[in-house]
Design a protein around this motif. Structure first.
Motif, PDB file in Angstrom:
ATOM      1  N   PRO A   3      15.082  -8.179 -30.451  1.00  0.00           N
ATOM      2  CA  PRO A   3      16.074  -7.705 -29.485  1.00  0.00           C
ATOM      3  C   PRO A   3      16.237  -8.598 -28.266  1.00  0.00           C
ATOM      4  O   PRO A   3      17.282  -8.592 -27.645  1.00  0.00           O
ATOM      5  N   TRP A   8      21.172 -11.207 -30.814  1.00  0.00           N
ATOM      6  CA  TRP A   8      21.063  -9.785 -31.138  1.00  0.00           C
ATOM      7  C   TRP A   8      22.318  -9.050 -30.674  1.00  0.00           C
ATOM      8  O   TRP A   8      22.795  -9.257 -29.579  1.00  0.00           O
ATOM      9  N   TRP A  10      23.855  -5.136 -30.290  1.00  0.00           N
ATOM     10  CA  TRP A  10      23.587  -3.702 -30.371  1.00  0.00           C
ATOM     11  C   TRP A  10      24.815  -2.993 -30.916  1.00  0.00           C
ATOM     12  O   TRP A  10      25.620  -2.457 -30.184  1.00  0.00           O
ATOM     13  N   ASP A  11      24.953  -2.993 -32.229  1.00  0.00           N
ATOM     14  CA  ASP A  11      26.050  -2.280 -32.844  1.00  0.00           C
ATOM     15  C   ASP A  11      25.561  -0.905 -33.316  1.00  0.00           C
ATOM     16  O   ASP A  11      24.404  -0.539 -33.102  1.00  0.00           O
ATOM     17  N   HIS A  14      22.377  -0.768 -35.650  1.00  0.00           N
ATOM     18  CA  HIS A  14      21.101  -0.969 -34.960  1.00  0.00           C
ATOM     19  C   HIS A  14      20.715   0.261 -34.141  1.00  0.00           C
ATOM     20  O   HIS A  14      19.553   0.656 -34.112  1.00  0.00           O
ATOM     21  N   LEU A  15      21.667   0.859 -33.453  1.00  0.00           N
ATOM     22  CA  LEU A  15      21.374   2.035 -32.641  1.00  0.00           C
ATOM     23  C   LEU A  15      20.891   3.200 -33.494  1.00  0.00           C
ATOM     24  O   LEU A  15      19.926   3.881 -33.137  1.00  0.00           O
TER      25      LEU A  15
END
Length: 52
Positions: A3, A8, A10-11, A14-15
């Motif tokens: 991360p 990286w 955060w889509d 991934h969340l």
């Protein structure tokens, strides 16, 4: 890929994945903490176990 790496992103995938991952880890951690504290409590202030 970590991360803290610049690539990286955060889509939503991934969340959802990391949300579920940390939810499961926290449930396991709370359960293990409860077991350890309950064992210490029973060892110090518990009654003698009955023979079966």
């Amino acid at each position: 890929m970590f991360p803290f790496s610049f690539e990286w992103a955060w889509d939503a995938g991934h969340l959802i994945f990391f949300g579920g991952f940390w939810y499961a880890i926290s449930i396991l951690g709370m359960g293990m903490t409860f077991v350890v504290l309950k064992s210490l409590y029973d060892m110090i202030w518990g009654e003698e176990p009955e023979e079966h």
